[in-house]
Scaffold this motif. Structure first.
Motif, PDB file in Angstrom:
ATOM      1  N   PRO A  24      40.900  30.920  -1.073  1.00  0.00           N
ATOM      2  CA  PRO A  24      41.501  29.410  -1.344  1.00  0.00           C
ATOM      3  C   PRO A  24      41.364  28.660   0.103  1.00  0.00           C
ATOM      4  CG  PRO A  24      43.300  30.655  -1.168  1.00  0.00           C
ATOM      5  CD  PRO A  24      42.149  31.769  -1.168  1.00  0.00           C
ATOM      6  N   ASP A  48      47.863  21.871  -2.456  1.00  0.00           N
ATOM      7  CA  ASP A  48      48.487  23.166  -3.395  1.00  0.00           C
ATOM      8  C   ASP A  48      49.744  23.511  -3.161  1.00  0.00           C
ATOM      9  OD1 ASP A  48      46.596  26.361  -3.697  1.00  0.00           O
ATOM     10  OD2 ASP A  48      48.562  25.413  -4.914  1.00  0.00           O
ATOM     11  N   THR A  50      51.298  25.637  -4.792  1.00  0.00           N
ATOM     12  CA  THR A  50      51.741  27.170  -4.840  1.00  0.00           C
ATOM     13  C   THR A  50      51.533  27.987  -3.781  1.00  0.00           C
ATOM     14  OG1 THR A  50      49.478  27.799  -5.435  1.00  0.00           O
ATOM     15  CG2 THR A  50      50.659  26.752  -7.278  1.00  0.00           C
ATOM     16  N   THR A  66      43.415  22.510  -2.829  1.00  0.00           N
ATOM     17  CA  THR A  66      42.690  22.894  -3.893  1.00  0.00           C
ATOM     18  C   THR A  66      41.118  22.554  -3.717  1.00  0.00           C
ATOM     19  OG1 THR A  66      43.165  20.657  -5.063  1.00  0.00           O
ATOM     20  CG2 THR A  66      44.569  22.666  -5.350  1.00  0.00           C
TER      21      THR A  66
END
Length: 381
Positions: A24, A48, A50, A66
């Motif tokens: 990522p 992002d 997360t 992202t």
């Protein structure tokens, strides 16, 4: 930093081209801009939530994204090889074990998983080390042991051998394991030999540089950090290592990765072998061991160190054929980037009567406050 130096650092578009291969992604920004940049990325819809924010050296942070931003100014886009997830949360597990809000202030923000072993630096004020270890085992169901990371030994043979200092916090006392990165298998015991997760990108890069027509001299091979990925790429590697425990793992790992026919390993000081070798590429993945704490002024040095890589440059050049490349590692104070490593390489070239060309300069990881582990790729004609 000179304009010439700046040109040699990877441009953002070049970094992004590498970054998009696996993801990522993360956007690197200066620390003072972190909060503003994060809000801007959220506004763009590319932040992002997360993943955790991670440091990228002493003055920069990597914000998880992202996709590449189009409206937020960033220094560069990078690929996170070992992203840290926000969920499940270690704090929640420790709160379930009775930790108070004050206790939770001492929860570590990061740790490393090496095979089946978790390596964590225990923060000051940790109220219950065993509970911390057990929570980490719950968080990582594949792990069997948790070790407290207390750095690398500095004194005597232990310092020269780069022996880790660890304590068992929870789980199995047998901490021998196999750690796999991009297809390369490393057998080791993190309680006995050093393994730096922060060097992963450099290990991957060296594997991408190796080729079947190259002869490589790995002067500080350890358990095969760089030897194994380069040999797997087809290079013929002469590897030296003085730590007997690391050397045993080096031999075993060559067999484990089915490259024992391309690795000639010697348990000896690399200087004893350098004059007998003809190498197209020399890897100097070592920057010595600390003798003291230094002056702390942040300008002269990061402490007195012994056997830094520059002390071995004469021997590296004795082994290197004309036109060959040296991968020179150094722990450099930020105030001396990239001046000091360049000066040391220039001095070695002058002493050997050879021409120097700097091919690339890279930050590997943060070494300590104000000090960065760097690698310089240099060709010597």
């Amino acid at each position: 930093m000179t304009d010439e130096d700046a040109d040699l650092e990877p441009a953002a578009d070049e970094v992004f081209e590498r970054a998009t291969a696996d993801g990522p992604l993360a956007a690197v920004v200066a620390k003072p801009r972190a909060e503003t940049a994060a809000e801007s990325l959220r506004a763009e819809g590319v932040y992002d939530e997360t993943r955790r924010v991670r440091e990228d050296g002493p003055d920069r942070v990597a914000l998880p994204i992202t996709e590449p931003p189009t409206e937020t100014d960033v220094l560069e886009i990078v690929r996170q090889l070992e992203p840290e997830s926000r969920s499940p949360d270690l704090e929640d597990l420790l709160a379930d074990r009775g930790w108070s809000e004050r206790d939770l202030e001492s929860v570590p923000g990061s740790w490393a998983v090496i095979g089946s072993v978790i390596l964590v630096t225990v923060p000051e004020g940790c109220p219950d080390e065993r509970a911390l270890g057990e929570a980490l085992l719950e968080l990582h169901g594949e792990a069997d042991s948790v070790l407290a990371d207390e750095g690398i030994a500095n004194d005597g043979a232990a310092g020269a051998h780069r022996e880790p200092r660890t304590r068992l916090l929870a789980g199995d006392a047998n901490t021998e394991t196999i750690h796999t990165e991009h297809g390369t298998q490393y057998g080791l015991d993190p309680a006995k030999v050093m393994f730096s997760p922060g060097n992963q990108a450099e290990r991957v890069r060296m594997g991408e540089l190796g080729s079947s027509d190259e002869r490589v001299f790995d002067m500080f091979a350890g358990i095969g950090y760089f030897t194994l990925p380069m040999a797997r790429a087809g290079a013929r590697v002469t590897a030296t290592e003085i730590n007997p425990t690391a050397f045993r793992y080096l031999l075993e790992n060559a067999v484990l990765n089915d490259v024992d026919d391309r690795v000639d390993a010697y348990m000896t000081d690399c200087r004893d072998l350098a004059s007998e070798i003809e190498a197209d590429r020399v890897v100097m993945g070592y920057y010595g061991h600390a003798d003291g704490d230094g002056g702390g002024d942040g300008t002269a040095d990061h402490g007195t160190r012994s056997d830094e890589a520059h002390d071995f440059l004469e021997d590296a050049l004795a082994a290197l054929v004309p036109g060959g490349v040296v991968h020179y590692h150094e722990a450099t104070p930020e105030s001396l980037l990239w001046e000091r490593p360049r000066e040391r390489l220039e001095a070695a070239a002058d002493a050997a009567g050879r021409d120097l060309e700097i091919l690339e300069k890279r930050r590997v990881k943060s070494h300590s406050a104000g000090v960065t582990h760097v690698v310089v790729d240099a060709r010597f004609a």
